[in-house]
Motif scaffolding. Structure first.
Motif, PDB file in Angstrom:
ATOM      1  N   UNK A   1       0.734  -1.320  -0.083  1.00 34.94           N
ATOM      2  CA  UNK A   1      -0.059   0.098  -0.107  1.00 34.94           C
ATOM      3  C   UNK A   1       0.837   1.352  -0.106  1.00 34.94           C
ATOM      4  N   UNK A   2       2.058   1.188   0.635  1.00 38.23           N
ATOM      5  CA  UNK A   2       2.609   2.342   0.682  1.00 38.23           C
ATOM      6  C   UNK A   2       3.593   2.510  -0.439  1.00 38.23           C
ATOM      7  N   UNK A   3       3.960   1.596  -1.130  1.00 37.41           N
ATOM      8  CA  UNK A   3       4.612   1.538  -2.329  1.00 37.41           C
ATOM      9  C   UNK A   3       4.031   2.104  -3.538  1.00 37.41           C
TER      10      UNK A   3
ATOM     11  N   UNK B   1      -2.828   6.417  -7.010  1.00 40.20           N
ATOM     12  CA  UNK B   1      -3.861   7.816  -6.760  1.00 40.20           C
ATOM     13  C   UNK B   1      -3.618   8.572  -8.214  1.00 40.20           C
ATOM     14  N   UNK B   2      -2.437   8.853  -8.534  1.00 32.45           N
ATOM     15  CA  UNK B   2      -2.308   9.848  -9.837  1.00 32.45           C
ATOM     16  C   UNK B   2      -2.797   9.084 -11.044  1.00 32.45           C
ATOM     17  N   UNK B   3      -3.196   7.893 -11.062  1.00 36.35           N
ATOM     18  CA  UNK B   3      -3.737   7.011 -12.299  1.00 36.35           C
ATOM     19  C   UNK B   3      -2.525   6.935 -13.069  1.00 36.35           C
ATOM     20  N   UNK B   4      -1.436   6.776 -12.664  1.00 36.42           N
ATOM     21  CA  UNK B   4      -0.240   6.577 -13.690  1.00 36.42           C
ATOM     22  C   UNK B   4      -0.295   5.164 -13.918  1.00 36.42           C
ATOM     23  N   UNK B   5      -0.819   4.257 -12.974  1.00 36.02           N
ATOM     24  CA  UNK B   5      -0.569   2.739 -13.372  1.00 36.02           C
ATOM     25  C   UNK B   5      -1.991   2.175 -12.594  1.00 36.02           C
ATOM     26  N   UNK B   6      -2.491   1.089 -13.275  1.00 37.66           N
ATOM     27  CA  UNK B   6      -3.841   0.678 -12.741  1.00 37.66           C
ATOM     28  C   UNK B   6      -3.385  -0.233 -11.622  1.00 37.66           C
ATOM     29  N   UNK B   7      -4.507  -0.258 -10.586  1.00 42.40           N
ATOM     30  CA  UNK B   7      -4.214  -0.790  -9.051  1.00 42.40           C
ATOM     31  C   UNK B   7      -3.526  -2.559  -9.413  1.00 42.40           C
ATOM     32  N   UNK B   8      -4.246  -3.237 -10.223  1.00 46.98           N
ATOM     33  CA  UNK B   8      -3.931  -4.533 -10.333  1.00 46.98           C
ATOM     34  C   UNK B   8      -2.583  -4.726 -10.956  1.00 46.98           C
ATOM     35  N   UNK B   9      -2.052  -3.932 -11.936  1.00 44.04           N
ATOM     36  CA  UNK B   9      -0.756  -4.093 -12.376  1.00 44.04           C
ATOM     37  C   UNK B   9       0.122  -3.727 -11.154  1.00 44.04           C
TER      38      UNK B   9
END
Length: 81
Positions: free
Chosen positions: A27-29, A35-43
């Motif tokens: 979560x910290x990493x 949150x900035x939507x630079x990468x999808x959560x699953x990835x």
């Protein structure tokens, strides 16, 4: 000879702690990139899991520091105060 059930309990507790600690590290990493939507959560989660595993398997720096620099052998401890 140590009791086998005690050894199993210690290993299970260590693995449980490591599993729970991984939730916090992940979560910290990935918080900023997700949150900035630079990468999808699953990835991000899969990437973090793979890299955390590889880091634990490849790097021994923390273990060497604890085993060699922080914890001294019993023969090196001076009992005179």
């Amino acid at each position: 000879m140590p009791d086998t059930s005690l050894i199993i309990l210690v290993v299970v507790l260590a693995l449980t702690f490591d599993f729970i600690n991984g939730f916090h590290d992940t979560a910290n990493a990935i918080a900023t990139c997700v949150s900035t939507r630079a990468i999808r959560p699953g990835v991000a989660i899969i990437g973090t899991a793979v890299l955390n595993f590889l880091g634990a398997m490849i790097s021994t720096g923390v273990a060497k520091t604890i085993g060699g620099d922080i914890v001294t052998s019993a023969s090196m401890i001076n009992e005179v105060i």
